[in-house]
Design a protein around this motif. Structure first.
Motif, PDB file in Angstrom:
ATOM      1  N   ARG A   2       0.908  -0.897  -0.267  1.00  0.00           N
ATOM      2  CA  ARG A   2      -0.018   0.145   0.072  1.00  0.00           C
ATOM      3  C   ARG A   2       0.837   1.324  -0.144  1.00  0.00           C
ATOM      4  O   ARG A   2       0.464   2.396  -0.784  1.00  0.00           O
ATOM      5  CB  ARG A   2      -0.792  -0.139   0.947  1.00  0.00           C
ATOM      6  CG  ARG A   2      -1.772   1.111   1.424  1.00  0.00           C
ATOM      7  CD  ARG A   2      -2.773   1.032   2.732  1.00  0.00           C
ATOM      8  NE  ARG A   2      -2.445   1.635   3.407  1.00  0.00           N
ATOM      9  CZ  ARG A   2      -1.853   3.155   3.866  1.00  0.00           C
ATOM     10  NH1 ARG A   2      -2.654   3.951   2.910  1.00  0.00           N
ATOM     11  NH2 ARG A   2      -1.172   3.995   4.830  1.00  0.00           N
ATOM     12  N   MET A   3       1.879   1.082   1.161  1.00  0.00           N
ATOM     13  CA  MET A   3       2.909   2.659   1.005  1.00  0.00           C
ATOM     14  C   MET A   3       3.642   2.752  -0.596  1.00  0.00           C
ATOM     15  O   MET A   3       3.833   3.729  -0.957  1.00  0.00           O
ATOM     16  CB  MET A   3       3.576   2.449   2.089  1.00  0.00           C
ATOM     17  CG  MET A   3       2.521   2.713   3.414  1.00  0.00           C
ATOM     18  SD  MET A   3       2.424   3.879   3.636  1.00  0.00           S
ATOM     19  CE  MET A   3       2.687   5.309   3.293  1.00  0.00           C
ATOM     20  N   LEU A   4       3.912   1.230  -0.988  1.00  0.00           N
ATOM     21  CA  LEU A   4       5.037   1.215  -1.643  1.00  0.00           C
ATOM     22  C   LEU A   4       4.119   2.258  -3.347  1.00  0.00           C
ATOM     23  O   LEU A   4       4.647   3.141  -4.064  1.00  0.00           O
ATOM     24  CB  LEU A   4       6.351  -0.317  -2.129  1.00  0.00           C
ATOM     25  CG  LEU A   4       6.808  -0.495  -1.304  1.00  0.00           C
ATOM     26  CD1 LEU A   4       6.857  -1.825  -1.790  1.00  0.00           C
ATOM     27  CD2 LEU A   4       7.484   0.492  -1.637  1.00  0.00           C
ATOM     28  N   ARG A   5       2.717   1.561  -3.649  1.00  0.00           N
ATOM     29  CA  ARG A   5       2.242   2.364  -4.339  1.00  0.00           C
ATOM     30  C   ARG A   5       1.616   4.010  -3.666  1.00  0.00           C
ATOM     31  O   ARG A   5       1.679   4.451  -5.191  1.00  0.00           O
ATOM     32  CB  ARG A   5       0.309   1.469  -4.352  1.00  0.00           C
ATOM     33  CG  ARG A   5       0.567   0.380  -4.788  1.00  0.00           C
ATOM     34  CD  ARG A   5      -0.917  -0.054  -5.612  1.00  0.00           C
ATOM     35  NE  ARG A   5      -1.754  -0.548  -4.304  1.00  0.00           N
ATOM     36  CZ  ARG A   5      -1.814  -1.233  -2.959  1.00  0.00           C
ATOM     37  NH1 ARG A   5      -1.141  -2.844  -3.957  1.00  0.00           N
ATOM     38  NH2 ARG A   5      -2.502  -1.300  -1.929  1.00  0.00           N
ATOM     39  N   MET A   6       1.308   4.005  -2.528  1.00  0.00           N
ATOM     40  CA  MET A   6       1.033   5.469  -2.846  1.00  0.00           C
ATOM     41  C   MET A   6       2.085   6.299  -3.302  1.00  0.00           C
ATOM     42  O   MET A   6       1.671   7.631  -3.475  1.00  0.00           O
ATOM     43  CB  MET A   6       0.826   5.612  -0.660  1.00  0.00           C
ATOM     44  CG  MET A   6       0.554   6.924  -0.530  1.00  0.00           C
ATOM     45  SD  MET A   6       0.485   7.263   1.329  1.00  0.00           S
ATOM     46  CE  MET A   6      -1.106   6.199   1.574  1.00  0.00           C
ATOM     47  N   GLY A  10       7.227   1.978  -7.650  1.00  0.00           N
ATOM     48  CA  GLY A  10       6.886   1.103  -9.429  1.00  0.00           C
ATOM     49  C   GLY A  10       7.394   0.106  -9.171  1.00  0.00           C
ATOM     50  O   GLY A  10       8.015  -0.940  -9.929  1.00  0.00           O
ATOM     51  N   HIS A  11       7.481  -0.506  -7.711  1.00  0.00           N
ATOM     52  CA  HIS A  11       8.193  -1.139  -7.381  1.00  0.00           C
ATOM     53  C   HIS A  11       6.986  -2.180  -6.361  1.00  0.00           C
ATOM     54  O   HIS A  11       5.726  -1.332  -6.108  1.00  0.00           O
ATOM     55  CB  HIS A  11       9.477  -2.460  -6.990  1.00  0.00           C
ATOM     56  CG  HIS A  11       9.940  -1.540  -6.200  1.00  0.00           C
ATOM     57  ND1 HIS A  11       9.716  -0.040  -5.654  1.00  0.00           N
ATOM     58  CD2 HIS A  11      10.100  -1.861  -4.648  1.00  0.00           C
ATOM     59  CE1 HIS A  11      10.334  -0.013  -4.569  1.00  0.00           C
ATOM     60  NE2 HIS A  11      10.501  -1.079  -4.354  1.00  0.00           N
ATOM     61  N   THR A  12       6.592  -3.715  -6.548  1.00  0.00           N
ATOM     62  CA  THR A  12       5.813  -4.683  -5.118  1.00  0.00           C
ATOM     63  C   THR A  12       7.132  -4.827  -3.904  1.00  0.00           C
ATOM     64  O   THR A  12       8.346  -5.164  -4.090  1.00  0.00           O
ATOM     65  CB  THR A  12       5.094  -5.316  -5.562  1.00  0.00           C
ATOM     66  OG1 THR A  12       6.002  -6.487  -5.816  1.00  0.00           O
ATOM     67  CG2 THR A  12       4.473  -4.877  -6.866  1.00  0.00           C
ATOM     68  N   TRP A  13       6.581  -5.401  -2.982  1.00  0.00           N
ATOM     69  CA  TRP A  13       7.034  -5.702  -2.270  1.00  0.00           C
ATOM     70  C   TRP A  13       7.418  -7.477  -2.048  1.00  0.00           C
ATOM     71  O   TRP A  13       8.723  -8.010  -2.364  1.00  0.00           O
ATOM     72  CB  TRP A  13       6.084  -6.332  -0.841  1.00  0.00           C
ATOM     73  CG  TRP A  13       6.920  -7.120   0.452  1.00  0.00           C
ATOM     74  CD1 TRP A  13       6.685  -8.597   0.678  1.00  0.00           C
ATOM     75  CD2 TRP A  13       8.012  -6.929   1.118  1.00  0.00           C
ATOM     76  NE1 TRP A  13       7.448  -9.084   1.359  1.00  0.00           N
ATOM     77  CE2 TRP A  13       7.882  -7.995   1.928  1.00  0.00           C
ATOM     78  CE3 TRP A  13       8.936  -6.467   1.230  1.00  0.00           C
ATOM     79  CZ2 TRP A  13       9.140  -8.436   2.598  1.00  0.00           C
ATOM     80  CZ3 TRP A  13      10.250  -5.935   2.300  1.00  0.00           C
ATOM     81  CH2 TRP A  13      10.864  -7.151   2.764  1.00  0.00           C
ATOM     82  N   GLU A  14       7.061  -8.020  -3.091  1.00  0.00           N
ATOM     83  CA  GLU A  14       6.909  -9.293  -3.555  1.00  0.00           C
ATOM     84  C   GLU A  14       8.542  -8.794  -5.053  1.00  0.00           C
ATOM     85  O   GLU A  14       9.593  -9.821  -4.902  1.00  0.00           O
ATOM     86  CB  GLU A  14       6.108  -9.611  -3.971  1.00  0.00           C
ATOM     87  CG  GLU A  14       4.813 -10.197  -3.853  1.00  0.00           C
ATOM     88  CD  GLU A  14       4.436  -9.110  -2.913  1.00  0.00           C
ATOM     89  OE1 GLU A  14       3.689  -9.351  -2.828  1.00  0.00           O
ATOM     90  OE2 GLU A  14       4.636  -8.450  -3.782  1.00  0.00           O
TER      91      GLU A  14
END
Length: 69
Positions: A2-6, A10-14
């Motif tokens: 959620r915070m990465l998107r906010m 441009g990347h995910t935890w995965e």
């Protein structure tokens, strides 16, 4: 995630986990920076960040914690 998107990272935890896996497999010690205290960050978000730091340590990476000011 959620915070990465906010933050439009441009990347995910995965993606981060995969990068650490690949780095460790190739003999590197990856260093991953984490930031707490960002605007709109909840206590739940912060706890997830701390869990992520533990994951990095258990995988063979190093986690660096920063506090947003």
């Amino acid at each position: 995630n959620r915070m990465l998107r906010m933050l439009h990272r441009g990347h995910t935890w995965e993606d981060v986990v995969k990068a650490v896996e690949v780095s460790v497999a190739e003999g590197f010690t990856p260093e991953v920076d984490f930031i707490l205290g960002l605007p709109h960050e909840t206590e739940e978000d912060m706890l997830e960040t701390l869990k992520g730091m533990k994951v990095m340590a258990n995988m063979g990476g190093r986690a660096h914690l920063h506090y947003f000011m």
